[in-house]
Design an enzyme around this catalytic site. Structure first.
Site, short mmCIF file in Angstrom:
data_model
loop_
_atom_site.label_atom_id
_atom_site.label_comp_id
_atom_site.label_asym_id
_atom_site.label_seq_id
_atom_site.Cartn_x
_atom_site.Cartn_y
_atom_site.Cartn_z
N ASP A 1 -3.43 4.34 -2.04
CA ASP A 1 -4.40 4.79 -1.03
C ASP A 1 -4.39 6.33 -0.97
O ASP A 1 -3.76 6.92 -0.09
CB ASP A 1 -3.98 4.16 0.31
CG ASP A 1 -4.85 4.58 1.48
OD1 ASP A 1 -5.97 5.06 1.26
OD2 ASP A 1 -4.38 4.41 2.63
N LYS B 1 -7.43 8.18 -1.36
CA LYS B 1 -8.74 8.62 -0.82
C LYS B 1 -9.29 9.87 -1.50
O LYS B 1 -9.51 10.90 -0.86
CB LYS B 1 -8.63 8.86 0.69
CG LYS B 1 -8.20 7.66 1.50
CD LYS B 1 -8.28 7.96 2.99
CE LYS B 1 -7.88 6.79 3.86
NZ LYS B 1 -6.44 6.49 3.87
N THR C 1 -11.95 5.59 10.65
CA THR C 1 -12.03 5.05 12.02
C THR C 1 -11.65 6.11 13.05
O THR C 1 -11.88 5.94 14.23
CB THR C 1 -11.15 3.80 12.19
OG1 THR C 1 -9.89 4.06 11.60
CG2 THR C 1 -11.78 2.60 11.53
N ARG D 1 2.94 -1.29 10.82
CA ARG D 1 4.03 -1.42 11.79
C ARG D 1 4.32 -2.82 12.30
O ARG D 1 5.51 -3.12 12.52
CB ARG D 1 3.80 -0.43 12.95
CG ARG D 1 4.03 1.02 12.48
CD ARG D 1 3.34 2.02 13.37
NE ARG D 1 1.88 1.90 13.25
CZ ARG D 1 1.03 2.61 13.98
NH1 ARG D 1 1.48 3.48 14.88
NH2 ARG D 1 -0.26 2.47 13.81
N ASP E 1 -13.81 14.78 -4.37
CA ASP E 1 -13.92 16.08 -5.04
C ASP E 1 -15.17 16.04 -5.92
O ASP E 1 -15.95 15.09 -5.83
CB ASP E 1 -12.64 16.35 -5.85
CG ASP E 1 -12.34 17.85 -6.00
OD1 ASP E 1 -13.30 18.63 -6.24
OD2 ASP E 1 -11.17 18.24 -5.88
N LYS F 1 0.86 -1.19 0.00
CA LYS F 1 0.00 0.00 0.00
C LYS F 1 0.89 1.23 0.00
O LYS F 1 1.77 1.38 0.84
CB LYS F 1 -0.90 0.01 1.24
CG LYS F 1 -1.79 1.26 1.30
CD LYS F 1 -2.85 1.14 2.39
CE LYS F 1 -2.44 1.68 3.72
NZ LYS F 1 -2.37 3.14 3.82
O1 C5P Z 1 0.90 0.47 11.20
P1 C5P Z 1 -0.54 0.04 11.08
O2 C5P Z 1 -0.68 -1.47 10.92
O3 C5P Z 1 -1.40 0.61 12.16
O4 C5P Z 1 -0.98 0.67 9.68
C1 C5P Z 1 -2.31 0.61 9.23
C2 C5P Z 1 -2.42 1.32 7.90
O5 C5P Z 1 -3.79 1.36 7.54
C3 C5P Z 1 -1.94 2.77 7.91
O6 C5P Z 1 -1.43 3.05 6.61
C4 C5P Z 1 -3.20 3.55 8.18
O7 C5P Z 1 -3.16 4.84 7.65
C5 C5P Z 1 -4.23 2.70 7.43
N1 C5P Z 1 -5.61 2.86 7.90
C6 C5P Z 1 -6.01 2.60 9.21
N2 C5P Z 1 -7.32 2.76 9.57
C7 C5P Z 1 -8.22 3.15 8.67
C8 C5P Z 1 -7.85 3.40 7.34
C9 C5P Z 1 -6.53 3.24 6.99
O8 C5P Z 1 -5.18 2.23 10.04
N3 C5P Z 1 -9.48 3.25 9.02
#
Ligand code: C5P
Length: 233
Positions: free
Chosen positions: A60, A62, A120, A212, A65, A33
């Protein structure tokens, strides 16, 4: 629908993302991603470079517009040859239909298009006070998912906790892409509602987005393979 693990490559430079992807040399090539941070730092060339290395890409960005602008922007993204991209369902059904039109290449093919319902980070209180939406947030998420389906989109990004309900409402083939995944023995960081890859599989997620727990792991390749084992195998 083939289940897959998508690694959120939240790095701020090409150098860092390539150093990370080099670790997968000679191994299964992960679906990656690319989010706003990396895209705005490096531009479309980063997409072409990662694609050239043989990875599938979820871009990604998003989009949100007026329909005409989204349509034209999606036409540009379709030429980048990504595998999946997204927009905000809040842009309305008309905007989503325009996005599909723009994204569809002259030969009729197009990348998968999925919708963000409510972020979220938005909770009931901020939705009511700031957006003046008074319905329960779970209903809003389901309504936005239905609108995305009616507009012809392929699925939504949602919490793994919502994936089952989205499938009940919109059908099994309507794709759920779910972030917020953590190993049972790992740190949850700033994510609030998390699930393990195995739980996400059980509940019906089609793709998990993992950042992460893989990118910050001591051995990212092993962490990725553990996700694949728990989620796909
Ligand atoms: O590091 P982590 O596993 O928390 O990363 C989750 C990824 O998913 C990040 O790129 C974050 O921006 C994305 N994301 C999220 N929750 C959402 C939409 C996207 O954590 N509702």
């Amino acid at each position: 629908m083939g289940k897959d693990v998508i690694i959120a490559c939240d790095f701020d430079s090409a150098q860092k993302v390539f150093a990370f992807l080099d670790k997968f040399e000679g191994k299964r090539k992960p679906f990656v991603k690319i989010g706003m941070e990396l895209y705005y730092a490096e531009g479309p060339e980063i997409v072409r470079e990662i694609k050239k290395r043989g990875h599938k890409i979820f871009l990604d960005l998003k989009l949100h517009d007026i329909p005409n602008t989204v349509k034209k922007s999606m036409a540009v993204l379709s030429r980048l040859d990504v595998d999946m991209t997204n927009l905000h369902a809040a842009g309305t059904k008309r905007m989503m239909e325009a996005a599909i039109e723009g994204l569809t290449r002259p030969d009729g093919t197009r990348p998968m298009l999925i919708a963000v319902t409510q972020l979220t980070s938005t909770d009931q209180e901020s939705m009511e006070n700031d957006l003046l939406i008074k319905e329960p947030i779970a209903e809003v998420v389901m309504h936005y998912a239905s609108c995305a389906k009616e507009a012809g989109l392929d699925g939504v990004v949602c919490s793994p906790l919502e994936a089952g309900k989205v499938h009940d409402r919109c059908g099994e083939s309507f794709v759920t892409v779910t972030p917020g995944v953590r190993f049972a023995d790992g740190d949850i960081g700033d994510q609030k509602r998390v699930m393990t890859p195995a739980e996400a599989k059980r509940i019906g997620s089609d793709y998990i987005v993992v950042g992460r727990p893989i990118t910050a792991a001591e051995d990212p390749v092993a962490a990725y393979e553990r996700c694949i084992e728990e989620f796909c195998d």
